[in-house]
Design an enzyme around this catalytic site. Structure first.
Site, PDB file in Angstrom:
ATOM      1  N   HIS A  82      -5.044   1.419  -6.758  1.00  0.00           N
ATOM      2  CA  HIS A  82      -4.526   2.563  -6.004  1.00  0.00           C
ATOM      3  C   HIS A  82      -5.666   3.363  -5.361  1.00  0.00           C
ATOM      4  O   HIS A  82      -5.861   4.555  -5.619  1.00  0.00           O
ATOM      5  CB  HIS A  82      -3.671   3.482  -6.894  1.00  0.00           C
ATOM      6  N   VAL A  83      -6.397   2.692  -4.501  1.00  0.00           N
ATOM      7  CA  VAL A  83      -7.539   3.311  -3.833  1.00  0.00           C
ATOM      8  C   VAL A  83      -7.332   3.381  -2.320  1.00  0.00           C
ATOM      9  O   VAL A  83      -8.292   3.564  -1.567  1.00  0.00           O
ATOM     10  CB  VAL A  83      -8.845   2.557  -4.157  1.00  0.00           C
ATOM     11  N   GLU A  97       2.047   1.997 -13.465  1.00  0.00           N
ATOM     12  CA  GLU A  97       0.727   2.352 -12.949  1.00  0.00           C
ATOM     13  C   GLU A  97       0.176   3.535 -13.735  1.00  0.00           C
ATOM     14  O   GLU A  97       0.887   4.524 -13.915  1.00  0.00           O
ATOM     15  CB  GLU A  97       0.831   2.713 -11.467  1.00  0.00           C
ATOM     16  N   ASP A 114      -2.066  -2.666  -3.936  1.00  0.00           N
ATOM     17  CA  ASP A 114      -2.891  -1.494  -4.251  1.00  0.00           C
ATOM     18  C   ASP A 114      -2.157  -0.572  -5.212  1.00  0.00           C
ATOM     19  O   ASP A 114      -2.766   0.328  -5.779  1.00  0.00           O
ATOM     20  CB  ASP A 114      -3.256  -0.729  -2.974  1.00  0.00           C
ATOM     21  N   VAL A 132       0.847  -1.190   0.000  1.00  0.00           N
ATOM     22  CA  VAL A 132       0.000   0.000   0.000  1.00  0.00           C
ATOM     23  C   VAL A 132       0.889   1.249   0.000  1.00  0.00           C
ATOM     24  O   VAL A 132       0.462   2.322   0.408  1.00  0.00           O
ATOM     25  CB  VAL A 132      -0.973   0.016   1.205  1.00  0.00           C
ATOM     26  N   ALA A 133       2.136   1.078  -0.457  1.00  0.00           N
ATOM     27  CA  ALA A 133       3.102   2.180  -0.478  1.00  0.00           C
ATOM     28  C   ALA A 133       3.094   2.823  -1.861  1.00  0.00           C
ATOM     29  O   ALA A 133       2.188   3.585  -2.197  1.00  0.00           O
ATOM     30  CB  ALA A 133       4.485   1.652  -0.101  1.00  0.00           C
ATOM     31  N   ARG A 134       4.085   2.527  -2.677  1.00  0.00           N
ATOM     32  CA  ARG A 134       4.180   2.986  -4.064  1.00  0.00           C
ATOM     33  C   ARG A 134       4.672   1.820  -4.910  1.00  0.00           C
ATOM     34  O   ARG A 134       5.476   0.991  -4.457  1.00  0.00           O
ATOM     35  CB  ARG A 134       5.144   4.170  -4.193  1.00  0.00           C
TER      36      ARG A 134
END
Length: 316
Positions: A279-280, A260, A255, A230-232
């Site tokens: 990415h939510v 991306e 995520d 859930v970082a990058r």
């Protein structure tokens, strides 16, 4: 003759939707559209449009000769960093600490539970009218490693606490001690990874974390372990992760991805044992109330000359 100091504030949220904004500033709405709301040279406080990417974030910076504050609405600042060299000296860059902790931690826990308990397979089974009963892993009694123990990492641990994990181990850039126990430095990862059933990534993206999760990192994880990001996206080497997923040795819940958005036809879409969300992590109903409160508080401090919260750096 003395020129009037710039006092425009560029906001990606309409000013009349934010309670508590101070008077005496000129509020301009800009959410990344082609046309600017005013001359960038008159902007004193720039709030970066949320989730519009680095091209939008950086585009007006070259004309903001009088800007004094750049405020992101994300915890990360990597989308703004490419433009910092365009800014004059003394500009304060602030992030949105306090805005995304609840939502991102919620999603991290949801990804862990959905992956362990087999929800993707259940959804597929429902679409095919198949009853896929059986035994599935529980979060209870698992060892969880949180890599990136800032405010979001701490919020993730808050939500793990009721689930009877065997232990939660914390890792950050440098070692320190918290009320919950020790935080290990990144250098301890080779020793800690083989002991973790679940590894949750919540680090910022910077020089020390880009590609952190490479082939060596993944090889150190125990067989059957779950990686949650859930970082990058660029924190993880996608090719190395694909190799581990396709071998069946590891599982992942992502995520964020690299690239991306993940393009159609990318092999990660159909890799085994992976759950992908678009990415939510921060894009929930909790975002706007917290973002509005942050902006009202920051602009009130700015208007009266008080120190700002969440200062990340000041340009040289």
């Amino acid at each position: 003759m003395t020129s009037t100091p710039a006092n425009d504030v560029w906001l990606p949220i309409a000013a009349d939707e934010i309670d508590g904004l101070p008077e005496g500033l000129n509020y301009r709405f800009w959410d990344g559209g082609r046309d600017y709301p005013a001359d960038p040279a008159d902007c004193a406080f720039y709030v970066v449009p949320y989730m519009k990417g680095p091209e939008v974030a950086v585009r007006p910076l070259k004309g903001m000769d009088a800007v004094r504050v750049v405020q992101t609405l994300s915890a990360g600042i990597d989308h703004v960093e490419p433009g910092l060299g365009l800014l004059p000296a003394g500009v304060k860059l602030c992030n949105a600490k306090g805005v995304h902790e609840a939502s991102t931690a919620e999603l991290a826990l949801a990804l862990v539970l959905a992956s362990l308990r087999g929800f993707p397979g259940f959804a597929e089974g429902q679409s095919k009218e198949e009853w896929r009963s059986g035994f599935y892993p529980a979060l209870a009694d698992k060892s969880v490693l949180v890599v990136g123990y800032g405010s979001i990492g701490a919020a993730i641990e808050d939500r793990l606490e009721p689930f009877e994990c065997a232990r939660v181990v914390r890792v950050a850039r440098s070692a320190r001690t918290t009320g919950r126990g020790p935080v290990h430095a990144l250098e301890a990862l080779p020793r800690l990874l083989p002991e973790a059933d679940v590894v949750i990534l919540s680090t910022p993206l910077n020089a020390s974390t880009q590609g952190l999760v490479d082939a060596g990192f993944l090889a150190a994880m125990r067989d059957g372990a779950l990686l949650v990001n859930v970082a990058r996206g660029p924190v993880v080497d996608t090719a190395a992760l694909l190799a581990e997923l396709e071998s069946g040795r590891l599982r992942a819940a992502l995520d964020v991805t690299d690239p991306e958005p993940l393009p159609a036809g990318h092999p990660l879409w159909h890799a085994p044992h992976v759950l992908i969300t678009p990415h939510v992590g921060g894009s929930t109903s909790a975002f706007l109330p917290r973002a509005r409160r942050l902006l009202a508080a920051q602009l009130t401090r700015f208007a009266v000359g008080e120190p700002l919260d969440n200062l990340v750096l000041t340009t040289a």
